[in-house]
Design a protein around this motif. Structure first.
Motif, mmCIF file in Angstrom:
data_model
loop_
_atom_site.group_PDB
_atom_site.id
_atom_site.type_symbol
_atom_site.label_atom_id
_atom_site.label_comp_id
_atom_site.label_asym_id
_atom_site.label_seq_id
_atom_site.Cartn_x
_atom_site.Cartn_y
_atom_site.Cartn_z
ATOM 1 N N ASN A 28 -1.049 1.353 -16.020
ATOM 2 C CA ASN A 28 -0.665 0.313 -16.990
ATOM 3 C C ASN A 28 0.304 -0.663 -16.338
ATOM 4 O O ASN A 28 1.494 -0.714 -16.658
ATOM 5 N N VAL A 29 -0.221 -1.399 -15.397
ATOM 6 C CA VAL A 29 0.579 -2.352 -14.623
ATOM 7 C C VAL A 29 0.150 -3.759 -15.018
ATOM 8 O O VAL A 29 -1.037 -4.062 -15.018
ATOM 9 N N PRO A 30 1.091 -4.621 -15.389
ATOM 10 C CA PRO A 30 0.702 -5.999 -15.728
ATOM 11 C C PRO A 30 0.208 -6.741 -14.487
ATOM 12 O O PRO A 30 0.798 -6.637 -13.418
ATOM 13 N N GLY A 31 -0.899 -7.455 -14.639
ATOM 14 C CA GLY A 31 -1.431 -8.222 -13.514
ATOM 15 C C GLY A 31 -2.276 -7.370 -12.579
ATOM 16 O O GLY A 31 -2.621 -6.235 -12.876
ATOM 17 N N GLY A 32 -2.589 -7.945 -11.430
ATOM 18 C CA GLY A 32 -3.428 -7.256 -10.470
ATOM 19 C C GLY A 32 -2.673 -6.197 -9.693
ATOM 20 O O GLY A 32 -1.446 -6.238 -9.593
ATOM 21 N N PHE A 33 -3.420 -5.242 -9.138
ATOM 22 C CA PHE A 33 -2.830 -4.231 -8.269
ATOM 23 C C PHE A 33 -3.907 -3.626 -7.379
ATOM 24 O O PHE A 33 -5.103 -3.785 -7.617
ATOM 25 N N VAL A 34 -3.450 -2.934 -6.338
ATOM 26 C CA VAL A 34 -4.346 -2.258 -5.402
ATOM 27 C C VAL A 34 -4.411 -0.783 -5.760
ATOM 28 O O VAL A 34 -3.382 -0.136 -5.933
ATOM 29 N N LEU A 35 -5.618 -0.255 -5.885
ATOM 30 C CA LEU A 35 -5.821 1.191 -6.059
ATOM 31 C C LEU A 35 -6.104 1.762 -4.676
ATOM 32 O O LEU A 35 -7.091 1.385 -4.042
ATOM 33 N N ALA A 36 -5.246 2.647 -4.185
ATOM 34 C CA ALA A 36 -5.436 3.249 -2.864
ATOM 35 C C ALA A 36 -5.756 4.722 -3.055
ATOM 36 O O ALA A 36 -4.888 5.507 -3.438
ATOM 37 N N CYS A 37 -7.011 5.083 -2.811
ATOM 38 C CA CYS A 37 -7.489 6.434 -3.135
ATOM 39 C C CYS A 37 -7.868 7.222 -1.881
ATOM 40 O O CYS A 37 -8.363 6.661 -0.907
ATOM 41 N N THR A 38 -7.649 8.534 -1.942
ATOM 42 C CA THR A 38 -8.137 9.418 -0.887
ATOM 43 C C THR A 38 -9.666 9.354 -0.880
ATOM 44 O O THR A 38 -10.282 9.033 -1.899
ATOM 45 N N HIS A 39 -10.262 9.675 0.256
ATOM 46 C CA HIS A 39 -11.713 9.478 0.401
ATOM 47 C C HIS A 39 -12.328 10.665 1.133
ATOM 48 O O HIS A 39 -12.094 10.853 2.330
ATOM 49 N N THR A 40 -13.096 11.489 0.407
ATOM 50 C CA THR A 40 -13.707 12.663 1.019
ATOM 51 C C THR A 40 -15.236 12.626 0.966
ATOM 52 O O THR A 40 -15.894 13.466 1.561
ATOM 53 N N GLY A 41 -15.811 11.688 0.245
ATOM 54 C CA GLY A 41 -17.258 11.582 0.129
ATOM 55 C C GLY A 41 -17.622 10.422 -0.775
ATOM 56 O O GLY A 41 -16.747 9.758 -1.319
ATOM 57 N N TRP A 42 -18.923 10.190 -0.953
ATOM 58 C CA TRP A 42 -19.321 9.038 -1.771
ATOM 59 C C TRP A 42 -19.102 9.255 -3.264
ATOM 60 O O TRP A 42 -19.006 8.303 -4.025
ATOM 61 N N VAL A 43 -18.968 10.501 -3.698
ATOM 62 C CA VAL A 43 -18.818 10.768 -5.134
ATOM 63 C C VAL A 43 -17.465 10.280 -5.659
ATOM 64 O O VAL A 43 -17.352 9.854 -6.808
ATOM 65 N N ASP A 44 -16.426 10.322 -4.820
ATOM 66 C CA ASP A 44 -15.101 9.889 -5.293
ATOM 67 C C ASP A 44 -15.089 8.407 -5.664
ATOM 68 O O ASP A 44 -14.375 7.984 -6.573
ATOM 69 N N ILE A 45 -15.917 7.606 -4.976
ATOM 70 C CA ILE A 45 -16.015 6.181 -5.307
ATOM 71 C C ILE A 45 -16.529 6.014 -6.743
ATOM 72 O O ILE A 45 -15.997 5.220 -7.522
ATOM 73 N N LEU A 46 -17.552 6.802 -7.081
ATOM 74 C CA LEU A 46 -18.147 6.721 -8.418
ATOM 75 C C LEU A 46 -17.178 7.187 -9.495
ATOM 76 O O LEU A 46 -16.996 6.527 -10.521
ATOM 77 N N TRP A 47 -16.547 8.334 -9.254
ATOM 78 C CA TRP A 47 -15.628 8.874 -10.269
ATOM 79 C C TRP A 47 -14.401 7.984 -10.449
ATOM 80 O O TRP A 47 -13.878 7.855 -11.553
ATOM 81 N N LEU A 48 -13.940 7.361 -9.384
ATOM 82 C CA LEU A 48 -12.794 6.454 -9.506
ATOM 83 C C LEU A 48 -13.154 5.292 -10.414
ATOM 84 O O LEU A 48 -12.384 4.923 -11.311
#
Length: 198
Positions: A28-48
């Motif tokens: 809940n951040v006003p305005g734009g922001f960067v989501l920096a996620c751990t990456h272990t496979g292609w499924v995490d992209i979908l769930w994020l």
């Protein structure tokens, strides 16, 4: 197109097990922001992407995914934009900076590659956030990484960390160094928290 694909994915993925989402209030951040996620496979992209609905994520994706006409069209419908990971020039930050300034959310995987090991983070997320003067929200994911994991019904979990802001009292370069250190610590802590939920 984005919402259609995201909601269809939500239904399909949920057939293999519902995701548990922790601390989403940190987004809940006003305005734009960067989501920096751990990456272990292609499924995490979908769930994020699913876990952030109804907010759209603009993903940075490797340029190879844009080489065919259909894939290029499809990636653009999903609000993805290309980057040359081997030779990232000044233009690599131009598109995300514009998106962030417009109040959009940009998704990045700072490990730069799929891995279950801790690797040094690439600086893209911090560079984008620093120049656009927006926060980074760190995210950790644990769960299925591929089709085999999905059919084994490995439980997916995702946790959002507290936003990391650029220290205004420091020069930009020093401020980004601080953000980088905080991002590495936060991602490490979030992964430990997820392991504790097992």
């Amino acid at each position: 197109m984005y919402y259609f694909c995201a909601n269809a994915l939500k239904i399909i993925l949920s057939m293999f097990g519902r995701i548990k989402v922790y601390q989403k209030e940190n987004t809940n951040v006003p305005g734009g922001f960067v989501l920096a996620c751990t990456h272990t496979g292609w499924v995490d992209i979908l769930w994020l992407g699913v876990s952030m609905l109804p907010v759209k994520i603009h993903y940075m994706a490797k340029k190879e995914l844009f080489q065919s006409r259909f894939l290029k069209w499809f990636m653009e419908q999903l609000h993805a934009f290309p980057v040359d990971r081997k030779n990232p020039g000044p233009s690599a930050i131009k598109i995300p900076r514009k998106l962030l300034k417009a109040g959009k959310v940009v998704g990045v995987f700072p490990s730069g590659t799929r891995t279950s090991e801790e690797v040094p983070l690439k600086r893209g997320a911090v560079t984008m956030a620093g120049y656009a003067k927006v926060p980074i929200v760190p995210v950790a994911y644990q769960g299925p990484n591929n089709l085999k994991d999905l059919f084994k019904r490995v439980k997916p979990r995702i946790i959002f960390g507290e936003p990391i802001f650029l220290p205004e009292e420091l020069p930009l370069k020093q401020g980004m160094e601080v953000m980088m250190e905080q991002l590495e610590l936060s991602l490490h802590d979030l992964q430990k928290q997820l392991q504790a939920f097992e």
